[in-house]
Motif scaffolding. Sequence first.
Motif, mmCIF file in Angstrom:
data_model
loop_
_atom_site.group_PDB
_atom_site.id
_atom_site.type_symbol
_atom_site.label_atom_id
_atom_site.label_comp_id
_atom_site.label_asym_id
_atom_site.label_seq_id
_atom_site.Cartn_x
_atom_site.Cartn_y
_atom_site.Cartn_z
ATOM 1 N N GLY A 143 0.807 -1.201 0.000
ATOM 2 C CA GLY A 143 0.000 0.000 0.000
ATOM 3 C C GLY A 143 0.845 1.258 0.000
ATOM 4 N N GLY A 144 0.591 2.150 -0.945
ATOM 5 C CA GLY A 144 1.379 3.366 -1.072
ATOM 6 C C GLY A 144 0.797 4.578 -0.374
ATOM 7 N N ASN A 145 -0.217 4.368 0.463
ATOM 8 C CA ASN A 145 -0.857 5.516 1.121
ATOM 9 C C ASN A 145 0.082 6.236 2.090
ATOM 10 N N VAL A 146 1.102 5.554 2.596
ATOM 11 C CA VAL A 146 2.014 6.182 3.558
ATOM 12 C C VAL A 146 3.100 7.025 2.884
ATOM 13 N N PHE A 147 3.303 6.834 1.587
ATOM 14 C CA PHE A 147 4.339 7.584 0.880
ATOM 15 C C PHE A 147 3.903 9.043 0.742
ATOM 16 N N GLY A 148 4.720 9.939 1.270
ATOM 17 C CA GLY A 148 4.354 11.346 1.246
ATOM 18 C C GLY A 148 3.483 11.761 2.409
ATOM 19 N N TRP A 149 3.167 10.806 3.265
ATOM 20 C CA TRP A 149 2.381 11.094 4.470
ATOM 21 C C TRP A 149 3.258 10.843 5.688
ATOM 22 N N THR A 150 3.332 9.598 6.125
ATOM 23 C CA THR A 150 4.176 9.283 7.281
ATOM 24 C C THR A 150 5.598 8.930 6.880
ATOM 25 N N LEU A 151 5.837 8.774 5.587
ATOM 26 C CA LEU A 151 7.194 8.513 5.101
ATOM 27 C C LEU A 151 7.605 9.558 4.082
#
Length: 315
Positions: free
Chosen positions: A19-27
């Motif tokens: 899942g790429g939802n964390v890229f640019g958010w928590t990472l």
Amino acid sequence: MKKIKIGETDLNVAPINLGGNVFGWTLDEKKSFEILDAFTDKGFNFIDTADMYSYWVDGGEGGQSETIIGNWLKKSGKRNDIVLATKVGGETGVHPVDTSKKHILEAVDKSLQRLQTDHIDLYYTHFDDEKTPVEETLEAYDEIIKAGKVRYIAASNISPDRLEASFAASEKNGLPKYQALQPHYNLLERADYEAKYAPLADKYNLTVFPYWSLASGFLTGKYRSEDDLGKSVRGDSVKKYLNEKGLGVLKALDQVSEKHNTTQATVSLAWLMAQTHIGAPIASATSERHLGTLFEAPKLKLDQEDLQLLDKASK
């Protein structure tokens, strides 16, 4: 590693969908690259993102996740090794849910630019505005498939009635058919998928890629009381699971994970993999330690005793 064929396509994917939802958010980008490198170095090849990720960071259009993945694809040179999925139609800080032809034709070009690729392997209807005729949405997909921008289409948050209508329109008008389904499904969220969508997955030969496979992290076992909610930015979203059922599921996961000398997260994903029609559960990771729990899931074969225990606790 055994690959899973998606629907009636020629796409074959490893049994975990990153899942790429964390890229640019928590990472940030550097850490995201490390996760993507570690994931693909182990032979996994399926990456999931969306054009709306991560609009909530600044209330904008989104696209941060796609941009990071695009930069990584360019740097790594791994585009031909990857099955790349992204989505269209979701609400952001600057536009509402929209599955109109106009929006899809505009959005796909923006996604391709951010991803730095000439095609998307699997393109999801992320959310359904429930007002655009399904024929119009499918006609847009037909156009971008014929243009070589998208290979196949899939559906996520669409009502059963609109999903059925979409298949009827595809059949009647010779339009592309959805090949996969991405529902909200995990040990704590079973009823809606199993009652309403599993029969459609069977009827239309849809490969299922569940999102929130670990219930926003609750099924990792790290949230046992309200005192634990501050452990991550997702803490508030798991508060609803701190009840008799949720704690009962954790107890069952503790028992099964101890038996197999593994983690609760690994058991949770293995349970999903044991369900009919499930292709590759979607799970994100913010560290290589988290990735390790994902890598172990395809190796874990739960026995009938395990499955019955988890089934009873989660019903």
